[in-house]
Design a protein around this motif. Structure first.
Motif, PDB file in Angstrom:
ATOM      1  N   UNK A 136      40.677  48.775  39.585  1.00  0.00           N
ATOM      2  CA  UNK A 136      41.671  48.668  40.655  1.00  0.00           C
ATOM      3  C   UNK A 136      41.246  49.622  41.760  1.00  0.00           C
ATOM      4  N   UNK A 137      41.374  49.169  42.968  1.00  0.00           N
ATOM      5  CA  UNK A 137      41.019  49.986  44.122  1.00  0.00           C
ATOM      6  C   UNK A 137      42.222  50.833  44.512  1.00  0.00           C
ATOM      7  N   UNK A 145      36.339  60.426  43.570  1.00  0.00           N
ATOM      8  CA  UNK A 145      35.341  60.124  42.547  1.00  0.00           C
ATOM      9  C   UNK A 145      35.719  58.869  41.769  1.00  0.00           C
ATOM     10  N   UNK A 146      36.995  58.734  41.441  1.00  0.00           N
ATOM     11  CA  UNK A 146      37.474  57.547  40.738  1.00  0.00           C
ATOM     12  C   UNK A 146      37.310  56.300  41.603  1.00  0.00           C
ATOM     13  N   UNK A 186      34.952  53.032  40.727  1.00  0.00           N
ATOM     14  CA  UNK A 186      35.455  51.657  40.738  1.00  0.00           C
ATOM     15  C   UNK A 186      34.576  50.779  41.614  1.00  0.00           C
ATOM     16  N   UNK A 187      34.204  51.282  42.790  1.00  0.00           N
ATOM     17  CA  UNK A 187      33.316  50.512  43.674  1.00  0.00           C
ATOM     18  C   UNK A 187      31.965  50.263  43.013  1.00  0.00           C
ATOM     19  N   UNK A 245      28.980  44.488  38.886  1.00  0.00           N
ATOM     20  CA  UNK A 245      29.413  43.159  38.470  1.00  0.00           C
ATOM     21  C   UNK A 245      28.906  42.094  39.434  1.00  0.00           C
ATOM     22  N   UNK A 246      28.993  42.389  40.716  1.00  0.00           N
ATOM     23  CA  UNK A 246      28.556  41.429  41.724  1.00  0.00           C
ATOM     24  C   UNK A 246      27.053  41.158  41.640  1.00  0.00           C
ATOM     25  N   UNK A 247      26.321  42.125  41.157  1.00  0.00           N
ATOM     26  CA  UNK A 247      24.871  41.992  41.036  1.00  0.00           C
ATOM     27  C   UNK A 247      24.451  41.505  39.647  1.00  0.00           C
ATOM     28  N   UNK A 248      25.427  41.094  38.854  1.00  0.00           N
ATOM     29  CA  UNK A 248      25.137  40.532  37.548  1.00  0.00           C
ATOM     30  C   UNK A 248      25.094  41.542  36.427  1.00  0.00           C
ATOM     31  N   UNK A 249      25.461  42.787  36.717  1.00  0.00           N
ATOM     32  CA  UNK A 249      25.489  43.802  35.664  1.00  0.00           C
ATOM     33  C   UNK A 249      26.821  43.767  34.955  1.00  0.00           C
TER      34      UNK A 249
END
Length: 105
Positions: A11-12, A88-89, A93-94, A100-104
């Motif tokens: 969550x952002x 830092x949190x 999150x970012x 995730x966006x890069x497939x990780x």
């Protein structure tokens, strides 16, 4: 002010996600105290717009403001421990979302 994780585990922090506040925190993170004029000039904003965002961060407990009167009035700002933890949190999150966006995972 940190937002609770959603079903995906992320969550952002929408309070920090505001571009002006994000800019301020990114400049404060690697430093101890940063002058108001440095923040203003680096971000490229007006005194009043910066003051509004610094005040919001201060009220949230994310920054501490110090006003000194040596030869002239100088205002400095730094992240509090709570502000540093929140930032830092936010960055973690970012980083997770980018991975995730890069497939990780």
């Amino acid at each position: 002010m940190t937002t609770a994780p959603d079903a995906s585990g992320t969550a952002i922090d929408e309070f920090l996600h505001t571009p002006a506040r994000l800019n301020i925190c990114s400049l404060l993170a690697p430093a101890d105290w940063v002058t108001f004029s440095f923040l203003r000039d680096t971000i490229g904003t007006s005194d009043s717009a910066l003051s509004k965002q610094v005040t919001a961060l201060e009220q949230a407990g994310y920054v501490e403001v110090r006003k000194e009167r040596a030869v002239r009035r100088q205002t400095s700002v730094r992240l509090t421990d709570a502000g540093r933890d929140a930032f830092d949190s936010y960055l973690a999150t970012l980083e997770l979302l980018v991975a995730r966006a890069r497939g990780g995972s």
